[in-house]
Design an enzyme around this catalytic site. Structure first.
Site, PDB file in Angstrom:
ATOM      1  CB  THR A   1       0.189  -6.165   0.394  1.00 37.14           C
ATOM      2  OG1 THR A   1       0.059  -6.818   1.665  1.00 37.14           O
ATOM      3  CG2 THR A   1      -0.890  -5.102   0.264  1.00 37.14           C
ATOM      4  N   PRO A   2       2.373  -8.118  -0.617  1.00 35.34           N
ATOM      5  CG  PRO A   2       4.369  -7.483  -1.643  1.00 35.34           C
ATOM      6  CD  PRO A   2       2.995  -6.976  -1.315  1.00 35.34           C
TER       7      PRO A   2
ATOM      8  CE1 TYR B   1      -2.240  -5.066  11.824  1.00 37.58           C
ATOM      9  CE2 TYR B   1      -4.524  -5.761  11.630  1.00 37.58           C
ATOM     10  CZ  TYR B   1      -3.417  -5.093  11.114  1.00 37.58           C
ATOM     11  OH  TYR B   1      -3.517  -4.452   9.907  1.00 37.58           O
TER      12      TYR B   1
ATOM     13  CB  ILE C   1      -0.954  -0.001   1.210  1.00 43.41           C
ATOM     14  CG1 ILE C   1      -1.956  -1.158   1.101  1.00 43.41           C
ATOM     15  CG2 ILE C   1      -1.700   1.326   1.311  1.00 43.41           C
ATOM     16  CD1 ILE C   1      -2.784  -1.362   2.362  1.00 43.41           C
TER      17      ILE C   1
ATOM     18  NE  ARG D   1      11.389  -3.674   8.770  1.00 38.11           N
ATOM     19  CZ  ARG D   1      11.124  -4.590   9.702  1.00 38.11           C
ATOM     20  NH1 ARG D   1      11.487  -4.365  10.967  1.00 38.11           N
ATOM     21  NH2 ARG D   1      10.494  -5.700   9.394  1.00 38.11           N
TER      22      ARG D   1
END
Length: 263
Positions: free
Chosen positions: A203-204, A166, A30, A50
């Protein structure tokens, strides 16, 4: 005569022209899509991640401009102080802050160690506190009015089993965003803050989360539109929250989940 601020129609293809945007987690998923979309809409983008090796590829995705990359662990307070100092010295202000960096895992409460809990909190929530703390003075100098978009999740609104850390972190993002919005409104500094709450996104980072056939069936059952979102679909919503089209929105949450939380 109307009692509201009348402005000309927005050119959606140049909605962020002459604005400086910082996007965290910009090397993939994203974040990468958001950086590209913002550049396509005219912004100069600072891509933060990072993963230094992946940043050049993300930068190459962007149309030509004075974009730049910053390698940063978003949980590092000293790193954010350095970023704020650099923007102050070289640009003087910031128009858009997109706090996208984050991650989550499936673990029961019993299997969640304190170290893991703290790591989830640090990446998803502490990072947003740090960026806001040190970049808010720069956002307040934006000539167009600063905009903060914080990445929460449907798990910041509706819970799920085995996602306790989470859910707690993303719920914290939601409420911290509201507190930021109200504080900025009270200060009259022109900064708006809103949170975005995606559902399942391809997404990955999430590729393995529903890899099994059973997981795919559960995903489809949980999503009325019957598919994952693409990163671009979330990026488009972020661009909306960052631009003038949402100029009367602050302290709001924008859900982009294919209908999951409507059930």
């Amino acid at each position: 005569m109307s009692d509201y601020d009348e402005r000309p129609a927005i050119d959606v293809m140049r909605a962020l022209e002459n604005r400086v945007a910082l996007v965290t987690g910009a090397a993939s998923g994203i974040g990468r899509a958001t950086a590209r979309r913002m550049a396509e809409h005219g912004a100069t983008v600072i891509l933060v991640d990072r993963t230094a090796d992946a940043l050049p590829g993300a930068l190459e995705d962007l149309p030509a401009g004075a974009h730049r990359t910053v390698t940063l662990d978003v949980t590092d307070e000293a790193g954010w102080i350095d970023v704020a100092r650099t923007i102050t010295d070289e640009i003087g202000h910031l128009d858009i802050l997109v706090n996208n960096a984050g991650f989550g895992t499936f673990r029961s409460i019993a299997d969640t160690t304190l170290d893991h809990w703290r790591m989830v909190m640090a990446v998803n929530l502490d990072s947003i506190f740090l960026s806001t703390k040190y970049l808010l003075p720069l956002l307040a100098k934006s000539p167009t009015g600063g905009a903060v978009v914080n990445m929460s999740s449907i798990r910041g609104i509706a819970g799920a089993a085995n996602t306790g850390a989470y859910c707690a972190a993303k719920g914290g993002v939601r409420m911290f965003t509201k507190a930021t919005a109200l504080e900025c409104a009270a200060l009259g500094n022109g900064v708006r803050a809103n949170s975005i709450h995606p559902g399942h996104v391809a997404t990955p980072l999430t590729a393995g989360a529903h890899a099994s056939e059973e997981g795919q069936r559960a995903l489809l059952a949980d999503t009325p539109l019957g598919r994952k979102a693409s990163p671009d679909e979330i990026a488009d919503a972020i661009v909306f929250l960052a631009g003038d089209g949402s100029r009367y929105m602050t302290g709001s949450e924008l859900i982009v989940d294919g209908g999951s939380t409507a059930q």
